[in-house]
Design a protein around this motif. Structure first.
Motif, PDB file in Angstrom:
ATOM      1  N   SER A  62       0.844  -1.201   0.000  1.00 13.39           N
ATOM      2  CA  SER A  62       0.000   0.000   0.000  1.00 13.39           C
ATOM      3  C   SER A  62       0.870   1.238   0.000  1.00 13.39           C
ATOM      4  O   SER A  62       2.036   1.197   0.390  1.00 13.39           O
ATOM      5  N   PRO A  68      -7.074   4.485  -6.644  1.00 15.66           N
ATOM      6  CA  PRO A  68      -6.480   3.273  -7.198  1.00 15.66           C
ATOM      7  C   PRO A  68      -5.951   3.506  -8.606  1.00 15.66           C
ATOM      8  O   PRO A  68      -6.254   4.518  -9.227  1.00 15.66           O
ATOM      9  N   PRO A  69      -5.148   2.553  -9.103  1.00 14.33           N
ATOM     10  CA  PRO A  69      -4.716   2.661 -10.496  1.00 14.33           C
ATOM     11  C   PRO A  69      -5.938   2.659 -11.417  1.00 14.33           C
ATOM     12  O   PRO A  69      -6.990   2.141 -11.061  1.00 14.33           O
ATOM     13  N   LYS A  72      -9.098  -0.045 -11.721  1.00 13.87           N
ATOM     14  CA  LYS A  72      -9.099  -0.933 -10.558  1.00 13.87           C
ATOM     15  C   LYS A  72     -10.034  -0.389  -9.493  1.00 13.87           C
ATOM     16  O   LYS A  72     -10.181   0.817  -9.337  1.00 13.87           O
ATOM     17  N   ASP A  83      -2.414  -2.047  -3.050  1.00 13.75           N
ATOM     18  CA  ASP A  83      -2.066  -2.545  -4.377  1.00 13.75           C
ATOM     19  C   ASP A  83      -2.275  -4.061  -4.373  1.00 13.75           C
ATOM     20  O   ASP A  83      -1.350  -4.834  -4.095  1.00 13.75           O
ATOM     21  N   SER A  86       0.018  -6.339  -6.763  1.00 13.89           N
ATOM     22  CA  SER A  86       1.375  -6.530  -6.261  1.00 13.89           C
ATOM     23  C   SER A  86       1.373  -7.506  -5.083  1.00 13.89           C
ATOM     24  O   SER A  86       2.192  -8.429  -5.024  1.00 13.89           O
TER      25      SER A  86
END
Length: 188
Positions: A62, A68-69, A72, A83, A86
């Motif tokens: 995080s 968020p991206p 997402k 994340d 990841s």
């Protein structure tokens, strides 16, 4: 097999304790795999957390952020945006590795089962599978109960095959021998 989870209070050194226990177990020939979370600081200020596997792979769990991206869904705990991609790329393989780790018991480190990690449904499934895996001892951390209960945390806390240690600033330096002994006896 036994399962050992630790309650922890923020900033008491639970990750350091997990790392030390892992090192002692590995040096005595115990197969240990898993991951821990580590604070990320920049200019003296915490900006997030990384997930780090015991084999040394690292990625963001995080970061402080506004969203968020693109494309997402937002997974947020306070100021931190999680994340998930990841986290799952690093944590899931080490949890699933236990099912193919070969003969003999192994220790799986899960630091931690907390709000950020629980956004991941595959992680929840992998933790349950790891807890059910014959020959696996889990050395993990769960948060102290406060506010709304987290279902998987409560499920772990109330298992009859789980031993919970409460880690505090006062006892953290004295728990290592007890933890190592419990894990080693849980492998028999």
């Amino acid at each position: 097999m036994g399962f050992f989870f630790f309650f922890f209070f923020l900033g008491v050194g639970k990750t350091t304790l997990i790392q030390k226990a892992s090192e002692v177990l590995k040096s005595s020939g115990v197969p240990v795999d898993g991951f821990y979370t580590e604070e990320v600081r920049q200019g003296g200020r915490r900006i997030g957390f990384d997930v780090v596997t015991l084999s040394g792979l690292r990625g963001p769990l995080s970061r402080v952020g506004s969203g968020p991206p693109p494309g997402k869904r937002e997974c947020r705990v306070g100021q931190y945006v999680v994340d998930l991609m990841s986290f799952e790329q690093l944590a899931l393989p080490v949890l699933k590795a236990g099912s193919s780790s070969g003969p003999g018991p192994r220790v799986c480190v899960i630091d931690e089962v907390g709000k950020m990690e629980l956004f991941s449904q595959p992680f929840i499934q992998a933790v349950r599978q790891t807890l059910a895996a014959p020959g696996t001892v889990v050395l993990g951390t769960i948060p102290v109960p406060k506010g709304k209960p987290l279902a998987l945390v409560e499920e772990i806390r109330t298992r009859t095959d789980v031993q919970v240690f409460s880690v505090t600033r006062e006892n953290r330096n004295h728990l290592l021998p007890d933890i190592v002994t419990c894990v080693q006896s849980g492998r028999r």
